[in-house]
Scaffold this motif. Structure first.
Motif, PDB file in Angstrom:
ATOM      1  N   ARG A 147       1.039  -1.078   0.043  1.00  0.00           N
ATOM      2  CA  ARG A 147       0.038   0.075   0.034  1.00  0.00           C
ATOM      3  C   ARG A 147       1.036   1.278  -0.015  1.00  0.00           C
ATOM      4  NH1 ARG A 147      -5.309   1.016   3.647  1.00  0.00           N
ATOM      5  NH2 ARG A 147      -6.082  -0.189   2.063  1.00  0.00           N
ATOM      6  N   HIS A 148       0.528   2.225  -0.950  1.00  0.00           N
ATOM      7  CA  HIS A 148       1.437   3.264  -0.980  1.00  0.00           C
ATOM      8  C   HIS A 148       0.619   4.594  -1.176  1.00  0.00           C
ATOM      9  CE1 HIS A 148       4.885   5.890  -2.207  1.00  0.00           C
ATOM     10  NE2 HIS A 148       5.351   5.186  -1.765  1.00  0.00           N
ATOM     11  N   ALA A 149       1.108   5.585  -0.701  1.00  0.00           N
ATOM     12  CA  ALA A 149       0.315   6.901  -1.115  1.00  0.00           C
ATOM     13  C   ALA A 149       0.200   7.308  -2.595  1.00  0.00           C
ATOM     14  CB  ALA A 149       0.744   8.053  -0.148  1.00  0.00           C
ATOM     15  N   SER A 150       1.194   6.863  -3.271  1.00  0.00           N
ATOM     16  CA  SER A 150       1.316   7.345  -4.930  1.00  0.00           C
ATOM     17  C   SER A 150       0.491   6.520  -5.673  1.00  0.00           C
ATOM     18  CB  SER A 150       2.761   7.513  -5.069  1.00  0.00           C
ATOM     19  OG  SER A 150       3.506   8.599  -4.164  1.00  0.00           O
ATOM     20  N   PRO A 151      -0.419   7.250  -6.470  1.00  0.00           N
ATOM     21  CA  PRO A 151      -0.916   6.361  -7.598  1.00  0.00           C
ATOM     22  C   PRO A 151       0.130   5.806  -8.424  1.00  0.00           C
ATOM     23  CG  PRO A 151      -2.082   8.622  -7.354  1.00  0.00           C
ATOM     24  CD  PRO A 151      -0.735   8.705  -6.559  1.00  0.00           C
ATOM     25  N   GLY A 152      -0.019   4.659  -8.806  1.00  0.00           N
ATOM     26  CA  GLY A 152       1.019   4.017  -9.704  1.00  0.00           C
ATOM     27  C   GLY A 152       2.111   3.441  -9.062  1.00  0.00           C
ATOM     28  N   ALA A 153       2.109   3.273  -7.744  1.00  0.00           N
ATOM     29  CA  ALA A 153       3.545   2.962  -7.195  1.00  0.00           C
ATOM     30  C   ALA A 153       3.502   1.350  -7.310  1.00  0.00           C
ATOM     31  CB  ALA A 153       3.331   3.115  -5.508  1.00  0.00           C
ATOM     32  N   ALA A 154       2.585   0.785  -7.248  1.00  0.00           N
ATOM     33  CA  ALA A 154       2.593  -0.747  -7.403  1.00  0.00           C
ATOM     34  C   ALA A 154       2.764  -1.243  -8.945  1.00  0.00           C
ATOM     35  CB  ALA A 154       1.044  -1.308  -7.309  1.00  0.00           C
ATOM     36  N   SER A 155       2.414  -0.382  -9.622  1.00  0.00           N
ATOM     37  CA  SER A 155       2.884  -0.765 -11.311  1.00  0.00           C
ATOM     38  C   SER A 155       4.412  -0.367 -11.312  1.00  0.00           C
ATOM     39  CB  SER A 155       2.149   0.274 -12.045  1.00  0.00           C
ATOM     40  OG  SER A 155       2.445   0.136 -13.499  1.00  0.00           O
ATOM     41  N   PHE A 156       4.846   0.930 -10.795  1.00  0.00           N
ATOM     42  CA  PHE A 156       6.323   1.077 -10.668  1.00  0.00           C
ATOM     43  C   PHE A 156       7.141   0.144 -10.089  1.00  0.00           C
ATOM     44  CE2 PHE A 156       9.528   3.048  -8.327  1.00  0.00           C
ATOM     45  CZ  PHE A 156      10.503   3.855  -9.119  1.00  0.00           C
ATOM     46  N   LEU A 157       6.635  -0.200  -9.018  1.00  0.00           N
ATOM     47  CA  LEU A 157       7.612  -1.408  -8.370  1.00  0.00           C
ATOM     48  C   LEU A 157       7.442  -2.605  -9.215  1.00  0.00           C
ATOM     49  CD1 LEU A 157       8.900  -1.234  -5.737  1.00  0.00           C
ATOM     50  CD2 LEU A 157       6.842  -2.669  -4.780  1.00  0.00           C
ATOM     51  N   ALA A 158       6.388  -3.097  -9.648  1.00  0.00           N
ATOM     52  CA  ALA A 158       6.406  -4.292 -10.723  1.00  0.00           C
ATOM     53  C   ALA A 158       7.263  -4.033 -11.820  1.00  0.00           C
ATOM     54  CB  ALA A 158       5.052  -4.430 -11.196  1.00  0.00           C
ATOM     55  N   SER A 159       7.449  -3.164 -12.228  1.00  0.00           N
ATOM     56  CA  SER A 159       8.385  -3.009 -13.652  1.00  0.00           C
ATOM     57  C   SER A 159       9.996  -2.902 -13.080  1.00  0.00           C
ATOM     58  CB  SER A 159       8.121  -1.872 -14.252  1.00  0.00           C
ATOM     59  OG  SER A 159       8.352  -0.486 -13.459  1.00  0.00           O
ATOM     60  N   ARG A 160      10.256  -2.683 -11.760  1.00  0.00           N
ATOM     61  CA  ARG A 160      11.528  -2.551 -11.311  1.00  0.00           C
ATOM     62  C   ARG A 160      12.022  -3.611 -10.364  1.00  0.00           C
ATOM     63  NH1 ARG A 160       9.465   1.744 -13.095  1.00  0.00           N
ATOM     64  NH2 ARG A 160      10.744   3.495 -13.915  1.00  0.00           N
ATOM     65  N   VAL A 161      11.319  -4.602  -9.731  1.00  0.00           N
ATOM     66  CA  VAL A 161      11.746  -5.538  -8.783  1.00  0.00           C
ATOM     67  C   VAL A 161      11.402  -6.684  -9.397  1.00  0.00           C
ATOM     68  CG1 VAL A 161      11.928  -3.728  -6.897  1.00  0.00           C
ATOM     69  CG2 VAL A 161      10.014  -5.212  -7.336  1.00  0.00           C
TER      70      VAL A 161
END
Lengths: 183, 312
Positions: free
Chosen positions: B109-123
């Motif tokens: 859970r994160h306050a920034s919209p798109g944080a999960a998508s950002f993470l999925a593309s980098r880790v």
């Protein structure tokens, strides 16, 4: 290669009749016993047993249920196809009962191991017996043997034994598949 | 039958109708599991899951943790308030450090919209979005739709009203995607300032009349006013009292309707604002069933996604 017919409908009826009499011999009127069919294909044999026992023992209600083993299988993340659960219906406590687990084919023994673990989620039975319609001998990977066997079959590992049921497959028969048919 | 069409759960938008129905069918079985004497299955005993909550959460974090434990996964929990994020560490560094401890799946859970998508593309981890800002909260939408299906038998053709602070609600957006994919009709109801412009492009209707909306719907999902996301100079509405009088649901309004509707709320409830206490506890309210279903639905999501994790 054409499937080899191991049993026809008449032969299967005779075997089911014999298995029912063996169960009555050991479980009398099923007062403390229950029949549980394993998903996906043990449920048809279990239903046939319950129905035939009903004819042999009129006025006797036989506890029966179906049990899915998916969440207890030992090949999670080891198969290319996803493991998806099917229905479980056990509307009674198995605590203290003599349970007869029913499956169509006993091969490696892994499904039965998973079935026993799944069963124990519903309580502690007094005893657990195993009935299989076909026992593929000499292929066990776990120390599991049936208490009741419809027929023993000797087969190679690249073959497959299929038990077909009228209500699901259109006809009652047991066939041995070899080559592409067994894939 | 195949598994999910996606390796992560980033939002409902990425799911197909078949994915959602698969999750529901598996959740049915998990609901049975969590009502058995032994409420645990061993499927994920070789999987480790990290719950990373960069935003406050009680219900969702507990629900995920319970779902993971019911599946026999090993679980580690992380909350931003006690972490090195406060010392300036980046999101990717934080997560990569956690993954170095051999973690297979990350619930975030994160306050920034798109944080999960950002993470999925980098880790290198399966990512489950547990809420990203005002964007999506996919598991909440799944459990809401699952609860409607359980109450009404199906979703197709059902009329669902989502009432309240649509503008700041990730629950609303995920619910819209989910309900539309499953064939429901959706009406959004709230003050003009709390409904995003052009939201009709998602195939929903907008109303500013609560009574009319409730008279139309089969289900009303009452959302909370997200005051924590409304830190602006000019408020979105004059006051909670006025909001409550125009868009709050009380027993008198509920019982004046010509038929019984299902009342839902994703929690936490602000009793007396969007919903009165007697409505929250009313026999038509399924708020606690939603919470129970949340565990089963999250078990299904985690179970299905875990099948894609390669064995090392």
């Amino acid at each position: 290669m054409q499937p080899l017919l191991l049993m026809d409908s008449r032969h299967m009826s005779l075997v089911i009749d014999r298995l029912c009499h063996q169960l009555i011999e050991n479980h009398d009127r099923f007062g403390q016993s229950a029949i549980i069919g394993l998903q996906p294909r043990g449920i048809y044999l279990a239903q046939r047993l319950v129905s035939h026992l009903g004819a042999l023992l009129p006025d006797t209600a036989i506890r029966h249920g179906i049990l899915d083993i998916t969440f207890f299988r030992d090949d999670f993340r080891r198969t290319s196809k996803p493991l998806l659960a099917r229905d479980t219906q056990i509307n009674f406590s198995v605590e203290g009962l003599n349970i007869i687990l029913v499956d169509d084919v006993l091969y490696t023994g892994r499904s039965i191991r998973a079935g026993m673990e799944a069963l124990l989620e519903f309580g502690r039975p007094n005893s657990v017996e195993l009935m299989v319609f076909i026992d593929r001998r000499f292929s066990r990977q776990l120390p599991i043997e049936p208490n009741y066997t419809g027929q023993s079959v000797d087969s190679y590992n690249n073959q497959k034994v299929r038990v077909l049921w009228k209500e699901q497959d259109g006809a009652d028969k047991v066939v041995l598949l070899t080559g592409e048919g067994a894939a | 039958m195949n598994g999910l069409s996606t390796p992560h759960l980033l939002g409902i938008r990425d799911l197909t109708r078949e994915d959602i129905e698969l999750i529901f069918s598996q959740a049915d079985h998990f609901k049975q599991v969590i009502n058995q004497p032994i409420k645990r299955v061993p499927s994920l005993r070789d999987i480790t899951i990290a719950n990373l909550f960069f935003e406050n959460s009680t219900r969702t974090r507990l629900s995920f943790e319970l779902a993971e434990k019911r599946l026999s996964a090993d679980v580690i929990n992380f909350s931003a308030s006690t972490s090195s994020v406060k010392k300036g560490e980046t999101l990717v560094d934080t997560v990569n450090n956690i993954l170095a401890m051999k973690v297979d799946m990350t619930v975030m859970r994160h306050a920034s919209p798109g944080a999960a998508s950002f993470l999925a593309s980098r880790v290198n981890s399966v990512i489950v979005n547990a809420g990203d800002g005002t964007h999506e909260h996919p598991t909440q939408a799944l459990l809401d739709a699952y609860s409607i299906r359980e109450q009404l038998g199906s979703i197709r053709g059902k009329k669902v009203a989502i009432v309240g602070d649509i503008r700041h609600s990730r629950v609303a957006l995920s619910n819209i995607w989910c309900l539309k994919k499953l064939g429901a009709e959706v009406v959004l109801c709230g003050p003009t300032t709390l409904i995003p412009k052009h939201i009709e492009s998602l195939g929903v209707r907008v109303s500013h009349d609560l009574r009319e909306t409730l008279a139309w719907c089969d289900v009303a999902n009452m959302l909370r006013i997200q005051l924590e996301r409304q830190e602006v100079e000019v408020p979105y509405f004059p006051g909670l009292r006025e909001y409550s009088s125009l868009f709050g649901l009380d027993r008198r309004l509920l019982e004046s309707l010509s038929r019984k509707i299902v009342i839902m709320h994703p929690g936490p409830i602000n009793r007396g604002v969007e919903i009165s206490s007697d409505v929250a506890d009313h026999s038509q309210s399924i708020i606690l069933q939603q919470v129970e279903n949340g565990v089963a639905v999250r078990m299904a999501v985690i179970y299905l996604l875990a099948q894609g994790i390669k064995r090392t």
